[in-house]
Design a protein around this motif. Sequence first.
Motif, PDB file in Angstrom:
ATOM      1  N   UNK A 131       0.822  -1.210   0.000  1.00 49.05           N
ATOM      2  CA  UNK A 131       0.000   0.000   0.000  1.00 49.05           C
ATOM      3  C   UNK A 131       0.857   1.261   0.000  1.00 49.05           C
ATOM      4  N   UNK A 132       2.004   1.219   0.696  1.00 49.80           N
ATOM      5  CA  UNK A 132       2.924   2.361   0.681  1.00 49.80           C
ATOM      6  C   UNK A 132       3.485   2.580  -0.723  1.00 49.80           C
ATOM      7  N   UNK A 133       3.766   1.494  -1.433  1.00 49.85           N
ATOM      8  CA  UNK A 133       4.267   1.570  -2.810  1.00 49.85           C
ATOM      9  C   UNK A 133       3.214   2.217  -3.715  1.00 49.85           C
ATOM     10  N   UNK A 134       1.963   1.815  -3.557  1.00 45.98           N
ATOM     11  CA  UNK A 134       0.890   2.411  -4.350  1.00 45.98           C
ATOM     12  C   UNK A 134       0.799   3.915  -4.090  1.00 45.98           C
ATOM     13  N   UNK A 135       0.935   4.287  -2.823  1.00 47.49           N
ATOM     14  CA  UNK A 135       0.840   5.699  -2.483  1.00 47.49           C
ATOM     15  C   UNK A 135       1.963   6.514  -3.121  1.00 47.49           C
ATOM     16  N   UNK A 136       3.172   5.951  -3.117  1.00 49.15           N
ATOM     17  CA  UNK A 136       4.308   6.662  -3.718  1.00 49.15           C
ATOM     18  C   UNK A 136       4.140   6.826  -5.217  1.00 49.15           C
ATOM     19  N   UNK A 137       3.575   5.798  -5.870  1.00 52.30           N
ATOM     20  CA  UNK A 137       3.490   5.806  -7.326  1.00 52.30           C
ATOM     21  C   UNK A 137       2.251   6.514  -7.868  1.00 52.30           C
ATOM     22  N   UNK A 138       1.188   6.565  -7.069  1.00 52.03           N
ATOM     23  CA  UNK A 138      -0.073   7.121  -7.568  1.00 52.03           C
ATOM     24  C   UNK A 138      -0.635   8.164  -6.602  1.00 52.03           C
ATOM     25  N   UNK A 139       0.168   9.137  -6.208  1.00 48.25           N
ATOM     26  CA  UNK A 139      -0.330  10.103  -5.236  1.00 48.25           C
ATOM     27  C   UNK A 139      -0.925  11.361  -5.862  1.00 48.25           C
ATOM     28  N   UNK A 140      -1.161  11.368  -7.167  1.00 48.63           N
ATOM     29  CA  UNK A 140      -1.856  12.497  -7.781  1.00 48.63           C
ATOM     30  C   UNK A 140      -3.342  12.471  -7.446  1.00 48.63           C
ATOM     31  N   UNK A 141      -3.873  11.282  -7.263  1.00 47.74           N
ATOM     32  CA  UNK A 141      -5.301  11.125  -6.992  1.00 47.74           C
ATOM     33  C   UNK A 141      -5.474  10.366  -5.684  1.00 47.74           C
ATOM     34  N   UNK A 142      -5.735  11.101  -4.605  1.00 48.71           N
ATOM     35  CA  UNK A 142      -5.926  10.487  -3.303  1.00 48.71           C
ATOM     36  C   UNK A 142      -7.351  10.760  -2.832  1.00 48.71           C
TER      37      UNK A 142
END
Length: 349
Positions: free
Chosen positions: A177-188
């Motif tokens: 989940x941390x990896x997803x956040x780093x890679x896709x943090x334009x849309x939170x």
Amino acid sequence: MEENLIIDISESNKGKEQIIINKKYKFNFSYKRKDNSKVYKCTEYKKINKCKSFIILNDKKEILKYNSSHNHPENEYDVSLSIMKHKIKDGIEKSSIPFGIKIKPLYNKISKEMGLICPEYNSIKSQISRNLNKKLPSNVTTFAEIPSESEYYKTKRDENFMIFKNSNLIIFQSPFQAKLFREYNDDIFVDGTFFIAPKFSYQVFITRTYAIELDSFYTTSFAILKNKEQETYKIYFKFTIYKPEYIFDIYVIIKIKSIKNNYCQFLKFLEYFYKTYLIDYDMKIWNYYNNIEHITNNASESLNNYLNNLFPTKPSFYELIDKLNELEHLSYYDYQRKIRGIWKIKKEQ
């Protein structure tokens, strides 16, 4: 001694070892002899029949002697009931985390193995529940009782799941989940739900992100909040990124257009919005910003609705963590499939 005796191991209602012969007769442990062999007496020994049948087994469960002089009818149903209870209890005890145990499928599997003579599920349901409750951890009733370490704080891939805990907040985020956040943090996307929060807590908060090339939403963190203090939210939102610098300008543009078109009711709402969210509330912890493709928070609200439907009543702390862990695991494999180009799971033929 009879030939081809079939031995099953079970236990009595008091938890003592019980031997079953040919799925017809039950024998409870009586005593151990000097040579370490064990004597088991028929369960009818202390009842009205005073049955004198017994069996002696060595430490390898091999039969040394069997007195089969039963003075009562065999009872295959009662025996099958004992075997079923024991096998299900054994399955529960072998599981390190019992919340994931599917009792009915386990019952169906065992009943299929046992054959035609098998107790109905409803006849042993209450006993199964008691066995399961004994295996469950002690329920957490206050925030202070939440442990700093637990086997529940590991993902199914044996990675750390709990990453932060203080007196008001506990946050769960796996490495995936941390990896997803780093890679896709334009849309939170962020939203909270009160329905599944354990009784001692205030709210469960969830952050999600959108993987544009996979056209999929993924959860990036879960948190249980003790209260609604702004400082609690600020600590939680250290794990998210927001850009509120354009919010006030947008508010001014909308207000000018509303005055021009004489939208009186909407102007009243704008005043409420201005006071509540622009003056009294910190914009840095808003749940939406800078996105024209996803202009609602439905990605988070839909997950909250799904979670609410999973629990007809408020879950215990460990029950909730176990379910969140399971969702993380499903999300992980969904992501792994899609990045390999596998978009649909093949149905079994």
